[in-house]
Scaffold this motif. Sequence first.
Motif, PDB file in Angstrom:
ATOM      1  N   MET A   1      40.069  21.714  42.639  1.00 53.73           N
ATOM      2  CA  MET A   1      39.798  23.053  43.121  1.00 53.73           C
ATOM      3  C   MET A   1      40.383  24.047  42.132  1.00 53.73           C
ATOM      4  SD  MET A   1      40.499  24.409  46.883  1.00 53.73           S
ATOM      5  CE  MET A   1      40.772  26.114  47.211  1.00 53.73           C
ATOM      6  N   ALA A   2      39.635  25.055  41.786  1.00 59.96           N
ATOM      7  CA  ALA A   2      40.033  26.010  40.764  1.00 59.96           C
ATOM      8  C   ALA A   2      40.901  27.130  41.319  1.00 59.96           C
ATOM      9  CB  ALA A   2      38.788  26.593  40.107  1.00 59.96           C
ATOM     10  N   GLY A   3      40.983  27.304  42.606  1.00 60.09           N
ATOM     11  CA  GLY A   3      41.786  28.380  43.167  1.00 60.09           C
ATOM     12  C   GLY A   3      40.914  29.512  43.677  1.00 60.09           C
ATOM     13  N   ARG A   4      41.596  30.546  44.112  1.00 57.93           N
ATOM     14  CA  ARG A   4      40.876  31.684  44.690  1.00 57.93           C
ATOM     15  C   ARG A   4      40.377  32.618  43.618  1.00 57.93           C
ATOM     16  NH1 ARG A   4      40.849  32.470  50.174  1.00 57.93           N
ATOM     17  NH2 ARG A   4      40.387  34.609  49.683  1.00 57.93           N
ATOM     18  N   LEU A   5      39.346  33.337  43.953  1.00 58.49           N
ATOM     19  CA  LEU A   5      38.838  34.377  43.080  1.00 58.49           C
ATOM     20  C   LEU A   5      39.661  35.638  43.359  1.00 58.49           C
ATOM     21  CD1 LEU A   5      35.030  33.858  43.712  1.00 58.49           C
ATOM     22  CD2 LEU A   5      36.329  33.125  41.730  1.00 58.49           C
ATOM     23  N   HIS A   6      40.238  36.216  42.325  1.00 62.67           N
ATOM     24  CA  HIS A   6      41.079  37.391  42.533  1.00 62.67           C
ATOM     25  C   HIS A   6      40.274  38.681  42.462  1.00 62.67           C
ATOM     26  CE1 HIS A   6      44.750  35.083  42.648  1.00 62.67           C
ATOM     27  NE2 HIS A   6      44.300  34.396  41.606  1.00 62.67           N
ATOM     28  N   VAL A   7      39.236  38.691  41.641  1.00 66.12           N
ATOM     29  CA  VAL A   7      38.383  39.862  41.520  1.00 66.12           C
ATOM     30  C   VAL A   7      36.957  39.428  41.839  1.00 66.12           C
ATOM     31  CG1 VAL A   7      37.516  41.636  39.960  1.00 66.12           C
ATOM     32  CG2 VAL A   7      39.871  40.833  39.740  1.00 66.12           C
ATOM     33  N   VAL A   8      36.378  40.075  42.828  1.00 67.07           N
ATOM     34  CA  VAL A   8      35.025  39.723  43.258  1.00 67.07           C
ATOM     35  C   VAL A   8      34.181  40.984  43.201  1.00 67.07           C
ATOM     36  CG1 VAL A   8      33.651  38.763  45.140  1.00 67.07           C
ATOM     37  CG2 VAL A   8      35.978  37.969  44.785  1.00 67.07           C
TER      38      VAL A   8
END
Length: 70
Positions: A1-8
């Motif tokens: 898993m790459a992690g959360r997206l911080h900027v969407v």
Amino acid sequence: MAGRLHVVSKTEKQFLDDAVFAAERAKGKKLSGPEKKEVLRVAREQLLGQREAKAAKQARAEERQAAEFT
């Protein structure tokens, strides 16, 4: 898993919302917490894949342009 997206971006946020809406429509009722998290995890992975593909396409275009001007 790459992690959360911080900027969407706005379109990416719409994509995430549409994924949840489609899953709820398919189920016929609201999703539970773990179900919603799973749907969002898959949608975020798709967004990351799209971002990587876009970056690779941009890199190829830059390489092609650099080769044309040398």
